[in-house]
Design a protein around this motif. Structure first.
Motif, PDB file in Angstrom:
ATOM      1  N   SER A   3      56.147 -57.019  13.449  1.00 37.85           N
ATOM      2  CA  SER A   3      55.217 -57.917  12.948  1.00 37.85           C
ATOM      3  C   SER A   3      54.270 -57.468  12.080  1.00 37.85           C
ATOM      4  CB  SER A   3      54.762 -58.315  14.294  1.00 37.85           C
ATOM      5  OG  SER A   3      53.305 -57.478  14.312  1.00 37.85           O
ATOM      6  N   VAL A   4      54.400 -58.683  11.349  1.00 35.18           N
ATOM      7  CA  VAL A   4      53.676 -58.203  10.279  1.00 35.18           C
ATOM      8  C   VAL A   4      51.929 -58.962  10.455  1.00 35.18           C
ATOM      9  CG1 VAL A   4      54.752 -56.745   8.364  1.00 35.18           C
ATOM     10  CG2 VAL A   4      54.488 -58.928   8.478  1.00 35.18           C
ATOM     11  N   ALA A   5      51.311 -59.198   9.512  1.00 34.18           N
ATOM     12  CA  ALA A   5      49.805 -59.662   9.852  1.00 34.18           C
ATOM     13  C   ALA A   5      48.847 -59.851   8.369  1.00 34.18           C
ATOM     14  CB  ALA A   5      48.487 -59.545  10.625  1.00 34.18           C
ATOM     15  N   GLN A   6      48.845 -60.689   8.026  1.00 30.65           N
ATOM     16  CA  GLN A   6      48.082 -60.776   6.714  1.00 30.65           C
ATOM     17  C   GLN A   6      46.764 -61.887   7.165  1.00 30.65           C
ATOM     18  OE1 GLN A   6      51.958 -62.090   4.851  1.00 30.65           O
ATOM     19  NE2 GLN A   6      50.777 -61.915   2.992  1.00 30.65           N
ATOM     20  N   PRO A   7      46.234 -60.568   7.196  1.00 34.69           N
ATOM     21  CA  PRO A   7      44.471 -61.217   7.353  1.00 34.69           C
ATOM     22  C   PRO A   7      44.348 -62.394   6.611  1.00 34.69           C
ATOM     23  CG  PRO A   7      44.036 -58.974   6.463  1.00 34.69           C
ATOM     24  CD  PRO A   7      45.417 -59.282   6.363  1.00 34.69           C
ATOM     25  N   GLU A   8      44.197 -62.466   5.493  1.00 35.48           N
ATOM     26  CA  GLU A   8      43.467 -63.566   4.567  1.00 35.48           C
ATOM     27  C   GLU A   8      45.217 -64.581   3.908  1.00 35.48           C
ATOM     28  OE1 GLU A   8      41.178 -59.892   2.247  1.00 35.48           O
ATOM     29  OE2 GLU A   8      43.050 -60.237   1.944  1.00 35.48           O
ATOM     30  N   LEU A  19      43.143 -56.598  -8.420  1.00 39.55           N
ATOM     31  CA  LEU A  19      43.718 -57.949  -6.750  1.00 39.55           C
ATOM     32  C   LEU A  19      44.407 -57.129  -5.734  1.00 39.55           C
ATOM     33  CD1 LEU A  19      47.206 -58.725  -5.939  1.00 39.55           C
ATOM     34  CD2 LEU A  19      46.227 -59.788  -8.400  1.00 39.55           C
ATOM     35  N   THR A  20      44.015 -57.338  -4.775  1.00 39.64           N
ATOM     36  CA  THR A  20      44.484 -56.367  -3.280  1.00 39.64           C
ATOM     37  C   THR A  20      44.918 -57.820  -2.727  1.00 39.64           C
ATOM     38  OG1 THR A  20      43.052 -54.387  -3.362  1.00 39.64           O
ATOM     39  CG2 THR A  20      44.252 -55.008  -1.556  1.00 39.64           C
ATOM     40  N   VAL A  21      46.355 -57.582  -1.297  1.00 38.20           N
ATOM     41  CA  VAL A  21      46.228 -58.567  -0.990  1.00 38.20           C
ATOM     42  C   VAL A  21      47.358 -57.475   0.349  1.00 38.20           C
ATOM     43  CG1 VAL A  21      48.118 -60.248  -0.181  1.00 38.20           C
ATOM     44  CG2 VAL A  21      47.529 -59.950  -3.194  1.00 38.20           C
ATOM     45  N   LYS A  22      45.905 -57.656   1.287  1.00 42.31           N
ATOM     46  CA  LYS A  22      46.604 -57.228   2.711  1.00 42.31           C
ATOM     47  C   LYS A  22      47.488 -57.141   3.924  1.00 42.31           C
ATOM     48  CE  LYS A  22      41.267 -56.175   2.722  1.00 42.31           C
ATOM     49  NZ  LYS A  22      40.050 -56.433   3.075  1.00 42.31           N
ATOM     50  N   CYS A  23      48.122 -56.596   4.035  1.00 46.02           N
ATOM     51  CA  CYS A  23      49.229 -56.694   5.149  1.00 46.02           C
ATOM     52  C   CYS A  23      48.886 -55.218   6.108  1.00 46.02           C
ATOM     53  CB  CYS A  23      50.525 -56.950   4.161  1.00 46.02           C
ATOM     54  SG  CYS A  23      52.345 -56.431   5.603  1.00 46.02           S
ATOM     55  N   THR A  24      49.215 -55.460   7.661  1.00 44.76           N
ATOM     56  CA  THR A  24      49.110 -54.750   8.435  1.00 44.76           C
ATOM     57  C   THR A  24      50.635 -54.418   9.323  1.00 44.76           C
ATOM     58  OG1 THR A  24      48.155 -55.443  10.087  1.00 44.76           O
ATOM     59  CG2 THR A  24      46.036 -54.048   8.442  1.00 44.76           C
ATOM     60  N   TYR A  25      51.190 -53.601  10.005  1.00 43.09           N
ATOM     61  CA  TYR A  25      52.575 -53.884   9.662  1.00 43.09           C
ATOM     62  C   TYR A  25      51.940 -52.886  11.989  1.00 43.09           C
ATOM     63  CZ  TYR A  25      53.359 -49.030   9.518  1.00 43.09           C
ATOM     64  OH  TYR A  25      53.101 -47.607   9.438  1.00 43.09           O
ATOM     65  N   SER A  73      48.777 -49.970   6.861  1.00 43.90           N
ATOM     66  CA  SER A  73      48.657 -51.028   6.004  1.00 43.90           C
ATOM     67  C   SER A  73      49.737 -51.146   5.238  1.00 43.90           C
ATOM     68  CB  SER A  73      47.763 -50.809   5.832  1.00 43.90           C
ATOM     69  OG  SER A  73      47.355 -49.722   5.225  1.00 43.90           O
ATOM     70  N   PHE A  74      50.262 -51.709   4.537  1.00 40.98           N
ATOM     71  CA  PHE A  74      50.836 -51.578   3.437  1.00 40.98           C
ATOM     72  C   PHE A  74      50.397 -53.127   2.339  1.00 40.98           C
ATOM     73  CE2 PHE A  74      54.332 -50.143   1.121  1.00 40.98           C
ATOM     74  CZ  PHE A  74      55.422 -51.800   0.718  1.00 40.98           C
ATOM     75  N   HIS A  75      49.096 -52.361   1.775  1.00 37.06           N
ATOM     76  CA  HIS A  75      48.594 -53.804   1.083  1.00 37.06           C
ATOM     77  C   HIS A  75      49.871 -53.878  -0.499  1.00 37.06           C
ATOM     78  CE1 HIS A  75      45.301 -54.338   4.420  1.00 37.06           C
ATOM     79  NE2 HIS A  75      44.878 -52.324   3.689  1.00 37.06           N
ATOM     80  N   PHE A  90      54.304 -62.649   0.221  1.00 33.96           N
ATOM     81  CA  PHE A  90      55.173 -62.449   2.007  1.00 33.96           C
ATOM     82  C   PHE A  90      54.743 -60.885   2.419  1.00 33.96           C
ATOM     83  CE2 PHE A  90      54.824 -66.894   3.845  1.00 33.96           C
ATOM     84  CZ  PHE A  90      55.209 -67.839   2.031  1.00 33.96           C
ATOM     85  N   CYS A  91      54.562 -60.614   3.171  1.00 41.13           N
ATOM     86  CA  CYS A  91      54.973 -58.969   3.793  1.00 41.13           C
ATOM     87  C   CYS A  91      55.538 -59.533   4.620  1.00 41.13           C
ATOM     88  CB  CYS A  91      53.673 -58.233   4.081  1.00 41.13           C
ATOM     89  SG  CYS A  91      53.247 -56.947   4.748  1.00 41.13           S
ATOM     90  N   ALA A  92      56.365 -58.853   4.498  1.00 44.66           N
ATOM     91  CA  ALA A  92      57.593 -58.805   5.215  1.00 44.66           C
ATOM     92  C   ALA A  92      58.214 -56.814   6.436  1.00 44.66           C
ATOM     93  CB  ALA A  92      59.188 -58.966   5.693  1.00 44.66           C
TER      94      ALA A  92
END
Lengths: 115, 114
Positions: A3-8, A19-25, A73-75, A90-92
């Motif tokens: 799974s991945v989560a994009q908190p924002e 800019l930073t767009v966050k992704c955790t896995y 994370s994979f921001h 989208f993070c995947a």
């Protein structure tokens, strides 16, 4: 399960600012991670991917992403935002099991860059 | 240039109708996918196909079926459309192999079921 989560849901940034767009896995095994972008009324376009090796991955349109194993994370990052970067990101992560070609996507983050 | 073409950008259908969404790719890709995209839910995989006549259910296959009679074409079928199937539908394709290849997406079909 992968799974991945994009908190924002949305990130707002002024043009010219970083800019930073966050992704955790969360994965079983090695993480294979991707970023895609969707411009208005368009399909998704590939930006970059992490398979192995250097933790800083460079992609299209000046974007890069930093893989951090300890923080899972994979921001996505860009040093200087453009108004034209405004889009849905989208993070995947690659799926497991019989469908190894399957991607599991996050919920998406809307990036709004103000002039 | 790589191309994934979805036959319709917008569709309006009635509840109970049988609906066909068509997708064609010109890259000789083995794998093709159908996703639906809903706000706050991201992309969810409906079905995918790894070869002609081969298919596998994704995460939300209920109410859908697929057909892949030729390598370049992958069809999504809503057997009896319902209002909760109103959504954006995205088709994608990728080369076979390890799952590390890029997925190429069509522009999407926005389906409204009334």
């Amino acid at each position: 399960a992968q799974s991945v989560a994009q908190p924002e849901d949305q990130v707002n940034v002024a043009e010219g600012n970083p800019l930073t767009v966050k992704c955790t896995y969360s994965v079983s095994g090695n993480p294979y991670l991707f970023w895609y972008v969707q411009y208005p009324n368009r399909g998704l376009q590939f930006l970059l991917k992490y398979i192995t090796g250097d933790n800083l991955v460079k992609g299209s349109y000046g974007f890069e992403a930093e893989f951090n194993k300890s923080q899972t994370s994979f921001h996505l990052k860009k040093p200087s935002a453009l108004v034209s970067d405004s889009a849905l990101y989208f993070c995947a992560v690659r799926g497991l099991g019989g469908a190894t070609n399957k991607l599991i996507f996050g919920t998406g983050t809307l990036l709004a860059v103000q002039p | 240039d790589v191309k994934v073409t979805q036959s319709s950008r917008y569709l309006v259908k009635r509840t109970g109708e049988k609906v066909f969404l068509e997708c064609v790719q010109d890259m000789d890709h083995e794998n093709m996918f159908w996703y639906r995209q809903d706000p706050g839910l991201g992309l969810r995989l409906i079905y995918f196909s790894y070869d002609v006549k081969m298919k596998e259910k994704g995460d939300i296959p209920e109410g859908y079926s697929v057909s892949r009679e030729k390598k370049e074409r992958f069809s999504l079928i809503l057997e009896s459309a319902s209002t909760n199937q109103t959504s954006m539908y995205l088709c994608a394709s990728t080369m076979g192999g390890t799952g590390l290849n890029i997925q190429y997406f069509g522009a999407g079909t926005r389906l409204s079921v009334l």
